[in-house]
Design a protein around this motif. Structure first.
Motif, PDB file in Angstrom:
ATOM      1  N   ILE A  59       0.830  -1.202   0.000  1.00  0.00           N
ATOM      2  CA  ILE A  59       0.000   0.000   0.000  1.00  0.00           C
ATOM      3  C   ILE A  59       0.865   1.252   0.000  1.00  0.00           C
ATOM      4  O   ILE A  59       0.588   2.218  -0.713  1.00  0.00           O
ATOM      5  N   SER A  60       1.954   1.249   0.779  1.00  0.00           N
ATOM      6  CA  SER A  60       2.804   2.442   0.826  1.00  0.00           C
ATOM      7  C   SER A  60       3.489   2.706  -0.516  1.00  0.00           C
ATOM      8  O   SER A  60       3.745   3.847  -0.873  1.00  0.00           O
ATOM      9  N   LYS A  61       3.776   1.643  -1.277  1.00  0.00           N
ATOM     10  CA  LYS A  61       4.445   1.807  -2.572  1.00  0.00           C
ATOM     11  C   LYS A  61       3.474   2.030  -3.731  1.00  0.00           C
ATOM     12  O   LYS A  61       3.752   2.802  -4.635  1.00  0.00           O
ATOM     13  N   LEU A  62       2.357   1.324  -3.703  1.00  0.00           N
ATOM     14  CA  LEU A  62       1.432   1.374  -4.839  1.00  0.00           C
ATOM     15  C   LEU A  62       0.165   2.185  -4.577  1.00  0.00           C
ATOM     16  O   LEU A  62      -0.594   2.450  -5.501  1.00  0.00           O
ATOM     17  N   GLY A  63      -0.062   2.561  -3.328  1.00  0.00           N
ATOM     18  CA  GLY A  63      -1.287   3.261  -2.953  1.00  0.00           C
ATOM     19  C   GLY A  63      -1.532   4.541  -3.705  1.00  0.00           C
ATOM     20  O   GLY A  63      -2.672   4.919  -3.967  1.00  0.00           O
ATOM     21  N   ARG A  64      -0.474   5.227  -4.104  1.00  0.00           N
ATOM     22  CA  ARG A  64      -0.633   6.502  -4.809  1.00  0.00           C
ATOM     23  C   ARG A  64      -1.199   6.336  -6.216  1.00  0.00           C
ATOM     24  O   ARG A  64      -1.631   7.283  -6.840  1.00  0.00           O
ATOM     25  N   TYR A  65      -1.172   5.117  -6.720  1.00  0.00           N
ATOM     26  CA  TYR A  65      -1.704   4.850  -8.063  1.00  0.00           C
ATOM     27  C   TYR A  65      -3.179   4.431  -8.026  1.00  0.00           C
ATOM     28  O   TYR A  65      -3.759   4.155  -9.066  1.00  0.00           O
ATOM     29  N   CYS A  66      -3.742   4.392  -6.832  1.00  0.00           N
ATOM     30  CA  CYS A  66      -5.096   3.871  -6.662  1.00  0.00           C
ATOM     31  C   CYS A  66      -6.108   4.976  -6.361  1.00  0.00           C
ATOM     32  O   CYS A  66      -5.767   6.026  -5.829  1.00  0.00           O
ATOM     33  N   ASN A  67      -7.352   4.680  -6.690  1.00  0.00           N
ATOM     34  CA  ASN A  67      -8.487   5.504  -6.288  1.00  0.00           C
ATOM     35  C   ASN A  67      -9.064   4.877  -5.024  1.00  0.00           C
ATOM     36  O   ASN A  67      -9.166   3.649  -4.933  1.00  0.00           O
ATOM     37  N   TYR A  68      -9.454   5.701  -4.066  1.00  0.00           N
ATOM     38  CA  TYR A  68      -9.974   5.210  -2.797  1.00  0.00           C
ATOM     39  C   TYR A  68     -11.412   5.658  -2.603  1.00  0.00           C
ATOM     40  O   TYR A  68     -11.732   6.827  -2.840  1.00  0.00           O
ATOM     41  N   ILE A  69     -12.238   4.743  -2.168  1.00  0.00           N
ATOM     42  CA  ILE A  69     -13.592   5.052  -1.718  1.00  0.00           C
ATOM     43  C   ILE A  69     -13.560   4.839  -0.211  1.00  0.00           C
ATOM     44  O   ILE A  69     -13.271   3.733   0.258  1.00  0.00           O
ATOM     45  N   VAL A  70     -13.827   5.904   0.544  1.00  0.00           N
ATOM     46  CA  VAL A  70     -13.742   5.840   2.002  1.00  0.00           C
ATOM     47  C   VAL A  70     -15.078   6.266   2.599  1.00  0.00           C
ATOM     48  O   VAL A  70     -15.865   6.947   1.954  1.00  0.00           O
ATOM     49  N   ASP A  71     -15.322   5.856   3.856  1.00  0.00           N
ATOM     50  CA  ASP A  71     -16.623   6.173   4.434  1.00  0.00           C
ATOM     51  C   ASP A  71     -16.593   7.241   5.514  1.00  0.00           C
ATOM     52  O   ASP A  71     -17.598   7.511   6.138  1.00  0.00           O
ATOM     53  N   ASN A  72     -15.424   7.863   5.748  1.00  0.00           N
ATOM     54  CA  ASN A  72     -15.402   8.972   6.694  1.00  0.00           C
ATOM     55  C   ASN A  72     -14.157   9.834   6.494  1.00  0.00           C
ATOM     56  O   ASN A  72     -13.183   9.400   5.872  1.00  0.00           O
ATOM     57  N   PRO A  73     -14.177  11.062   7.024  1.00  0.00           N
ATOM     58  CA  PRO A  73     -13.068  11.993   6.809  1.00  0.00           C
ATOM     59  C   PRO A  73     -11.735  11.521   7.383  1.00  0.00           C
ATOM     60  O   PRO A  73     -10.683  11.852   6.839  1.00  0.00           O
ATOM     61  N   ASN A  74     -11.773  10.755   8.471  1.00  0.00           N
ATOM     62  CA  ASN A  74     -10.521  10.267   9.068  1.00  0.00           C
ATOM     63  C   ASN A  74      -9.783   9.338   8.113  1.00  0.00           C
ATOM     64  O   ASN A  74      -8.555   9.411   7.976  1.00  0.00           O
ATOM     65  N   ILE A  75     -10.514   8.471   7.455  1.00  0.00           N
ATOM     66  CA  ILE A  75      -9.885   7.562   6.498  1.00  0.00           C
ATOM     67  C   ILE A  75      -9.409   8.347   5.278  1.00  0.00           C
ATOM     68  O   ILE A  75      -8.348   8.056   4.713  1.00  0.00           O
ATOM     69  N   ALA A  76     -10.158   9.365   4.886  1.00  0.00           N
ATOM     70  CA  ALA A  76      -9.742  10.212   3.763  1.00  0.00           C
ATOM     71  C   ALA A  76      -8.391  10.857   4.057  1.00  0.00           C
ATOM     72  O   ALA A  76      -7.523  10.940   3.175  1.00  0.00           O
ATOM     73  N   GLU A  77      -8.182  11.285   5.300  1.00  0.00           N
ATOM     74  CA  GLU A  77      -6.901  11.883   5.685  1.00  0.00           C
ATOM     75  C   GLU A  77      -5.759  10.879   5.560  1.00  0.00           C
ATOM     76  O   GLU A  77      -4.667  11.223   5.113  1.00  0.00           O
ATOM     77  N   VAL A  78      -6.005   9.635   5.950  1.00  0.00           N
ATOM     78  CA  VAL A  78      -4.972   8.594   5.824  1.00  0.00           C
ATOM     79  C   VAL A  78      -4.650   8.367   4.351  1.00  0.00           C
ATOM     80  O   VAL A  78      -3.486   8.258   3.969  1.00  0.00           O
ATOM     81  N   ALA A  79      -5.690   8.326   3.514  1.00  0.00           N
ATOM     82  CA  ALA A  79      -5.472   8.136   2.074  1.00  0.00           C
ATOM     83  C   ALA A  79      -4.691   9.311   1.478  1.00  0.00           C
ATOM     84  O   ALA A  79      -3.846   9.113   0.598  1.00  0.00           O
TER      85      ALA A  79
END
Length: 188
Positions: free
Chosen positions: A22-42
């Motif tokens: 996730i730390s290496k490839l996460g920037r290439y992904c789109n994220y669907i999150v269910d709250n602002p706290n998770i959005a901050e992590v993304a």
């Protein structure tokens, strides 16, 4: 990647293959999150796009009666419903089955409570065994109807009860709470 709850934050905090990927490839992904706290992590991993969408999508229901039968219903003043997994988070029962047991016992002099619990699964045998042990120790096994299967129509669970409980100290944006509220059930 769809993220619900604290799973992304927890995964990144661990030194594991998943956190490395996730730390290496996460920037290439789109994220669907269910709250602002998770959005901050993304955001911290430079996700390509972040879409914040609540996990609750209300559905129409025509069922006005329940298919769930409660033994000795007349012996109880109040029927509560609960949905959850036997799992742990930070070493504690995530969904609060243990807290519910203690509440039922503490209130029994004033009100007889029956709990209908839809158990989505057992991810921690230790949490499950602890729940069964507490039930036995407090002599409240008859106060529970445990449904160890995913319900096709979760609404029937809510309709069968007087109120819904989520006695959790750590569960965040609970889908079950929103479903119960959608059906005008009081929630604790």
């Amino acid at each position: 990647i769809h993220v619900h709850g604290a799973s992304l934050k927890d995964t990144l905090a661990k030194k594991s293959l998943a956190s490395y990927i996730i730390s290496k490839l996460g920037r290439y992904c789109n994220y669907i999150v269910d709250n602002p706290n998770i959005a901050e992590v993304a955001k911290q991993i430079n996700a390509r796009n972040i879409y914040e969408i609540d996990a609750f999508l209300p559905k129409e229901t025509e069922k006005k009666t329940s298919l769930i039968q409660i033994k000795n219903r007349k012996n109880f003043d109040l029927v509560v419903s609960m949905v959850g997994w036997f799992t742990e988070y930070n070493g504690a029962d995530l969904y609060g089955f243990d807290i519910l047991c203690k509440a039922i016992k503490n209130l029994e002099k004033d009100i007889k409570i029956h709990a209908i619990c839809s158990v989505n699964g057992i991810q921690s045998n230790e949490i499950h065994e602890n729940f069964l042990s507490i039930q036995k120790k407090l002599n409240i096994k008859e106060n529970f109807t445990l449904l160890y299967k995913q319900l096709e129509d979760i609404n029937s669970l809510f309709i069968s009860s007087d109120l819904f409980v989520r006695p959790s100290l750590s569960d965040g944006s609970s889908l079950s709470v929103k479903e119960a509220l959608w059906l005008d059930k009081p929630v604790i």
